[in-house]
Scaffold this motif. Structure first.
Motif, PDB file in Angstrom:
ATOM      1  N   ASN A 278      89.663  71.489  21.209  1.00 19.15           N
ATOM      2  CA  ASN A 278      90.643  70.658  21.736  1.00 19.15           C
ATOM      3  C   ASN A 278      90.200  69.925  23.128  1.00 19.15           C
ATOM      4  N   ILE A 279      89.892  68.556  23.261  1.00 24.31           N
ATOM      5  CA  ILE A 279      89.417  67.959  24.283  1.00 24.31           C
ATOM      6  C   ILE A 279      90.459  66.913  24.489  1.00 24.31           C
ATOM      7  N   ASP A 280      90.505  66.443  25.861  1.00 19.94           N
ATOM      8  CA  ASP A 280      91.101  65.068  26.444  1.00 19.94           C
ATOM      9  C   ASP A 280      90.475  64.071  26.124  1.00 19.94           C
ATOM     10  N   PHE A 281      90.718  63.473  24.874  1.00 18.48           N
ATOM     11  CA  PHE A 281      89.844  62.219  24.379  1.00 18.48           C
ATOM     12  C   PHE A 281      89.916  61.115  25.318  1.00 18.48           C
ATOM     13  N   LEU A 282      90.893  60.974  26.323  1.00 21.11           N
ATOM     14  CA  LEU A 282      90.717  60.123  27.194  1.00 21.11           C
ATOM     15  C   LEU A 282      89.757  60.304  28.332  1.00 21.11           C
ATOM     16  N   LYS A 283      89.095  61.327  28.588  1.00 17.56           N
ATOM     17  CA  LYS A 283      88.210  61.592  29.186  1.00 17.56           C
ATOM     18  C   LYS A 283      86.790  60.984  28.838  1.00 17.56           C
ATOM     19  N   LEU A 284      86.852  60.699  27.506  1.00 14.78           N
ATOM     20  CA  LEU A 284      85.607  60.054  27.186  1.00 14.78           C
ATOM     21  C   LEU A 284      85.527  58.554  27.403  1.00 14.78           C
ATOM     22  N   ILE A 285      86.618  57.973  28.158  1.00 16.25           N
ATOM     23  CA  ILE A 285      86.505  56.547  28.366  1.00 16.25           C
ATOM     24  C   ILE A 285      86.011  56.570  29.691  1.00 16.25           C
ATOM     25  N   GLU A 286      84.994  55.429  30.134  1.00 15.70           N
ATOM     26  CA  GLU A 286      84.440  55.376  31.462  1.00 15.70           C
ATOM     27  C   GLU A 286      85.217  54.023  32.248  1.00 15.70           C
ATOM     28  N   LYS A 287      85.558  52.997  31.248  1.00 13.51           N
ATOM     29  CA  LYS A 287      86.444  51.892  32.051  1.00 13.51           C
ATOM     30  C   LYS A 287      86.726  51.073  30.815  1.00 13.51           C
ATOM     31  N   ILE A 288      87.654  50.145  31.395  1.00  9.79           N
ATOM     32  CA  ILE A 288      88.402  49.264  30.444  1.00  9.79           C
ATOM     33  C   ILE A 288      88.098  47.771  30.609  1.00  9.79           C
ATOM     34  N   ASP A 289      87.173  47.084  29.909  1.00 10.49           N
ATOM     35  CA  ASP A 289      87.145  45.466  30.267  1.00 10.49           C
ATOM     36  C   ASP A 289      88.220  44.835  29.814  1.00 10.49           C
ATOM     37  N   LYS A 290      88.820  43.891  30.514  1.00 11.56           N
ATOM     38  CA  LYS A 290      89.703  42.834  29.715  1.00 11.56           C
ATOM     39  C   LYS A 290      88.969  41.455  29.264  1.00 11.56           C
ATOM     40  N   VAL A 291      88.759  41.370  28.223  1.00 13.83           N
ATOM     41  CA  VAL A 291      88.226  40.219  27.677  1.00 13.83           C
ATOM     42  C   VAL A 291      89.157  38.790  27.604  1.00 13.83           C
ATOM     43  N   LYS A 292      90.361  39.158  27.323  1.00 15.83           N
ATOM     44  CA  LYS A 292      91.503  38.135  27.260  1.00 15.83           C
ATOM     45  C   LYS A 292      92.615  38.829  27.536  1.00 15.83           C
TER      46      LYS A 292
END
Length: 292
Positions: A278-292
């Protein structure tokens, strides 16, 4: 302007260096939903691509929002999907979720087919059943072997992949399951009711398929490990049958070898399942780029 009561549909697309195909896919999605009333948002899960690319979206009008969720490291499509699903769950916005791969093999002309079937019965996850594949003969043959091998040892006919549509209620039941480490399709098969819709698999838009013999073997092991209890019961029954048959017949069935294979395979399946912690899948995210 968007009505707050309008229901959304999140289209989740995992990708790795497949930017050319992705641009084509986005345009085809746009063409297919142009007459739709609901609001569509795209979530591209970039699995730590090594190629930089600026998406050309000047022709994209109907899709209201496009975000690229960048993962910290290359984790594979299944963990990419898990990260995307957990991001949607975190946002707590009401809407259905459509998942498809970025290469074009999941036919965007059929995405409304899945969505409309979900509207008819929101209790089941709607998946694209692979009735026909446009791959080379070897991959077709290997996929058939994988499909029936998995069926024999799990009792599950999993002739579908990532291409599917589900609701927020479905998401709430699987977003934190450790099985998502191993396989999205295996996870929904284990925990949710499924409705299969036959949809032909297409030829990828650009580049070569990343599917190989090694990939199919490893993926089969991951699927089997999700249903490790089924695998243990069925292999035990098969071994018992061989022992009884050997005892009452004159045939030499190499029982010792069968026992060794039985022990090795079950230990491998158990180890694979145990590795899916069991892991926190959100911790896989580095950043979020908004394209639109």
């Amino acid at each position: 302007m968007m009505n707050k009561n309008q229901k959304k549909c999140f289209i989740l697309i995992p990708t790795f260096n497949d930017w050319v195909s992705l641009e084509i896919l986005l345009k085809k999605i746009e063409d297919n939903i142009k007459d739709e009333q609901r609001v569509y948002e795209i979530l591209i899960i970039d699995d730590a691509s090594t190629i930089d690319h600026d998406l050309k979206i000047s022709e994209i009008k109907k899709i209201k929002k496009i975000d690229i969720i960048r993962l910290k490291k290359n984790s594979g499509s299944q963990l990419a999907i898990a990260a995307g699903l957990n991001f949607i769950n975190k946002e707590k916005e009401n809407g259905d979720i459509l998942i498809l791969d970025s290469d074009g093999e999941d036919d965007p002309n059929k995405l409304l087919t899945l969505i409309n079937y979900l509207k008819q019965d929101v209790t089941k996850v709607v998946v694209a059943e692979r009735k026909k594949r446009k791959e080379n003969v070897l991959l077709k043959f290997l996929n058939i072997i994988r499909l029936y091998f998995t069926f024999i040892f799990t009792g599950k006919m999993m002739n579908y992949g990532n291409f599917s549509c589900l609701t927020n209620k479905h998401l709430e039941q699987i977003y934190d399951k450790k099985e998502l480490n191993l396989s999205y399709s295996g996870t929904i098969q284990k925990f949710l009711p499924i409705k299969k819709i036959p949809i032909e698999k297409q030829v990828r838009y650009s580049g070569k398929s990343k599917v190989s013999i090694i990939f199919l073997i490893l993926y089969s092991i991951q699927i089997l490990s999700i249903f490790s209890a089924n695998f243990f019961i069925r292999t035990t029954m098969f071994l018992t049958f061989l022992i009884v048959f050997h005892y009452f017949s004159d045939l030499n069935l190499y029982i010792e070898l069968a026992v060794i294979l039985y022990l090795i395979s079950n230990l491998l399946i158990l180890k694979t399942f145990s590795s899916a912690r069991n892991i926190d899948f959100l911790k896989l995210i580095e950043k979020i780029d908004k394209v639109k």
